[in-house]
Write a protein that holds these residues in place. Structure first.
Motif, PDB file in Angstrom:
ATOM      1  N   ASP A 169      -7.874 -36.989  47.053  1.00 42.10           N
ATOM      2  CA  ASP A 169      -9.269 -37.353  46.787  1.00 42.10           C
ATOM      3  C   ASP A 169      -9.388 -38.283  45.580  1.00 42.10           C
ATOM      4  O   ASP A 169      -8.755 -38.059  44.543  1.00 42.10           O
ATOM      5  CB  ASP A 169     -10.111 -36.097  46.526  1.00 42.10           C
ATOM      6  N   LYS A 170     -10.234 -39.305  45.720  1.00 39.23           N
ATOM      7  CA  LYS A 170     -10.505 -40.187  44.580  1.00 39.23           C
ATOM      8  C   LYS A 170     -11.395 -39.484  43.558  1.00 39.23           C
ATOM      9  O   LYS A 170     -11.204 -39.616  42.351  1.00 39.23           O
ATOM     10  CB  LYS A 170     -11.176 -41.475  45.066  1.00 39.23           C
ATOM     11  N   LYS A 171     -12.401 -38.772  44.056  1.00 35.64           N
ATOM     12  CA  LYS A 171     -13.276 -38.010  43.163  1.00 35.64           C
ATOM     13  C   LYS A 171     -12.829 -36.554  43.182  1.00 35.64           C
ATOM     14  O   LYS A 171     -12.774 -35.926  44.241  1.00 35.64           O
ATOM     15  CB  LYS A 171     -14.737 -38.132  43.610  1.00 35.64           C
ATOM     16  N   LYS A 172     -12.489 -36.039  42.016  1.00 34.86           N
ATOM     17  CA  LYS A 172     -11.928 -34.700  41.921  1.00 34.86           C
ATOM     18  C   LYS A 172     -13.021 -33.644  41.756  1.00 34.86           C
ATOM     19  O   LYS A 172     -14.033 -33.876  41.081  1.00 34.86           O
ATOM     20  CB  LYS A 172     -10.972 -34.605  40.725  1.00 34.86           C
ATOM     21  N   GLY A 173     -12.791 -32.494  42.363  1.00 35.33           N
ATOM     22  CA  GLY A 173     -13.665 -31.359  42.117  1.00 35.33           C
ATOM     23  C   GLY A 173     -13.429 -30.809  40.723  1.00 35.33           C
ATOM     24  O   GLY A 173     -12.350 -30.975  40.145  1.00 35.33           O
ATOM     25  N   LYS A 174     -14.440 -30.167  40.177  1.00 36.00           N
ATOM     26  CA  LYS A 174     -14.335 -29.624  38.820  1.00 36.00           C
ATOM     27  C   LYS A 174     -14.799 -28.173  38.803  1.00 36.00           C
ATOM     28  O   LYS A 174     -15.534 -27.736  39.682  1.00 36.00           O
ATOM     29  CB  LYS A 174     -15.186 -30.443  37.841  1.00 36.00           C
TER      30      LYS A 174
END
Length: 615
Positions: free
Chosen positions: A476-481
């Motif tokens: 994923d380019k945008k990571k979960g936090k």
């Protein structure tokens, strides 16, 4: 809804020997009569701990007395304190219980800038503790909805019913001076030991002490944790004509629920001990407590009074919780019952999975628990892995940073819960840095995840670590936090989770299950930038709203796995719910027969997968 008289911890993972603790205090009674206040504080501690089978009965128990008395602030308090201490000493000597420790706080005054001075009432907090013979025999205060059963009242005080120093008097803005006490310590001891025998022989379905709020509060609290059922109570056999005194006097005593098939045995034990008892009622399907005395009948609505009972907690919660979570908890706690659904094939026996807790030979299937300074869940995690058939290795970050450990021979790694580096940089951020900025640790991690014969699990702090390192969704380019809980409080609870249909290694066979599990975290909110179907969600909280969803996670996610199902990150602690006795709630029809819970199957699935894929 948490409801308990005593706290019990097991001494090991076999679930037999343990330690019980309980508290007692009676500040209103001590205001009216310091001697009686001390006796009632000891009595409450003992009638709370009586529901755990003590290894040597009353002789197993030691007390600690914490004296909180405004001696420096109010004239005459020194004499009242002396009276209270002597009464406690005399009562405990008569009961043959020691009080080897305690402390005192003798100022107990708060002064404000405007000159106002608040003086705390003199009171003693009594803590009781002792060895438990079998943690699985502890009696719950929650009424069992069983038709053929009966409620009995057992008085420990041998005293007249009195309202002085009671919560009822306090509700009328009074204290009173006619305070109950224990007239016969020898009888109290006999009654305690008789209840202990009933507990040890598992003849009590449910039991609860009578203390603050009196008998009616005891009966209501026995019903509050249930969603159905109530009681029909008849008080004609209690030798007092004052219904208010019967319901609200705080004379030490207990209420027990006994199955009708055990009535004769229970009566025999009580009769032989010389302990009096009165049959007061039976369960009913109606959601109320119906109290009858002579020709008068009084109806108490359980659900309405549960809200009244809970309202003070709500008022305190408003000062602690953010984002309206206190109101959500108050509105939703009764709307979110814990639901349990097991797979029909689950037997609850170790033999179903070929498990042997006495195994001493290596299996050759290696798991490593990786821990950092401040993690604290490694021992129970190690035992569950061992029981499932793994050979478990303890690996510290120092081992990885120095190169002493490379994980080359490890099949599964587990990052356990806790507070790595005290969470001073945020949950698991310092731990992640130990991997990212130390070449040997980073190489060991990268090489492990490059292999196709490996599994990994992160729980709580370990889940935060895996999300921080991007180990679950590396593509994923945008990571979960992982963010702070919506309440901005540390959330610790036993709640329900649902396992959706999934093909993950550990949870695939549990698809469709609804199980109870523990959570304990401050930063447990999954913040996921993509739609739910983008993720391999393998565990969800059973309710979308707080507190069933304790942190406000997107899509009510409690755990997600990598796309191939090999790597799993979850906030709840499955390793703390693998035995029925560890669970705050477990189905009554299985509680005494099951050796393990379905969570153990997840660990077994991991071991079997490694056996099938090991190179």
């Amino acid at each position: 809804m948490p409801l308990s008289d005593c706290g019990v911890v097991a001494l090991d993972y076999r679930g037999e020997k343990g330690i019980a603790t309980a508290l007692g205090h009676a500040p209103q009674a001590a205001l009216a009569n310091p001697a009686a206040g001390s006796v009632l504080a000891v009595s409450e501690a003992l009638t709370n701990i009586v529901w755990a089978p003590m290894a040597e009965g009353l002789d197993s128990i030691s007390l600690s007395a914490n004296w909180m008395w405004p001696c420096r602030s109010q004239e005459g308090e020194d004499a009242r304190l002396y009276t209270a201490v002597k009464a406690l000493s005399d009562f405990c000597c008569a009961l043959q219980i020691n009080v080897p420790t305690g402390k005192d706080s003798l100022s107990m005054t708060q002064k404000y800038p405007n000159g106002e001075k608040i003086i705390s009432p003199g009171t003693v907090i009594v803590s009781a503790g002792g060895e438990v013979s079998d943690v699985k025999k502890v009696v719950s205060p929650v009424m069992v909805n069983k038709d053929k059963s009966t409620f009995y009242h057992i008085d420990f005080s041998f005293d007249e019913l009195r309202l002085g120093g009671s919560a009822f008097a306090q509700s009328l803005n009074k204290v009173g001076d006619d305070v109950p006490t224990v007239q016969n310590p020898e009888y109290f001891r006999d009654a305690f030991l008789a209840i202990q025998e009933l507990v040890d022989k598992q003849l009590i379905l449910a039991g609860h002490d009578i203390s603050a709020g009196g008998m009616i509060t005891t009966l209501l609290e026995m019903c509050f944790a249930n969603t159905e059922g109530g009681m029909e109570i008849n008080l004609d056999k209690i030798k007092c004509d004052d219904i208010v005194k019967i319901l609200f006097a705080e004379n030490p005593g207990v209420i027990i629920q006994v199955a009708d098939k055990h009535k004769s045995e229970v009566k025999k034990i009580l009769d032989e001990a010389g302990v009096g008892y009165v049959k007061i009622g039976v369960p009913t399907e109606e959601r109320h407590i119906l109290v009858t005395k002579h020709d008068a009948t009084y109806q108490f609505g359980i659900d309405y009074l549960r809200d009244v009972w809970y309202s003070t907690s709500y008022l305190l919660d408003r000062k602690q919780s953010m984002n309206g979570c206190a109101k959500k908890r108050f509105e939703n706690y009764k709307q979110q019952p814990l639901e349990v659904v097991f797979d029909k094939s689950f037997t609850g026996k170790l033999s179903q999975f070929g498990l042997d807790p006495d195994r001493r030979t290596p299996s050759g299937i290696k798991a490593a628990i990786i821990r950092e300074k401040g993690t604290n869940g490694e021992r129970e995690m190690a035992y569950m892995l061992y029981l499932a058939g793994f050979d478990v290795k303890d690996v510290t970050m120092t081992d990885l940073v120095s190169g002493r450990e490379t994980l080359e021979d490890i099949n599964m790694v587990v990052y356990c819960g806790g507070f790595s580096n005290s969470d001073v940089l945020g949950s698991a951020k310092g731990w992640a840095g130990s991997f990212l900025f130390n070449p040997k640790a980073k190489a060991a991690l990268d090489n492990f995840y490059a292999r196709e014969d490996t599994l990994s699990l992160g729980v709580c702090n370990g889940c935060q670590l895996m999300m921080e390192l991007g180990l679950i969704t590396p593509e994923d380019k945008k990571k979960g936090k992982m963010l702070h809980n919506d309440s901005h409080k540390f959330e610790s609870a036993f709640l329900g989770v649902t396992v959706p249909m999934n093909r993950s290694v550990m949870f695939g066979s549990l698809s469709g299950s609804k199980l109870g599990i523990w959570v304990a975290h401050g930063e447990g909110k999954f913040s996921l930038p993509y739609p739910e179907d983008h993720y391999n969600v393998v565990l969800k909280y059973s309710y979308d709203e707080y507190p069933g969803n304790p942190n406000g996670s997107d899509y009510s996610v409690a755990g997600i796995a990598s796309q191939d199902g090999r790597h799993l990150a979850m906030m709840p602690h499955l390793e703390r719910a693998c035995f029925p006795w560890e669970n705050a709630y477990y189905p009554l029809d299985r509680k005494d027969n099951d050796q393990i819970t379905p969570w153990m199957e997840a660990f077994v699935n991991a071991r079997k997968w490694v056996e099938a894929h090991k190179k």
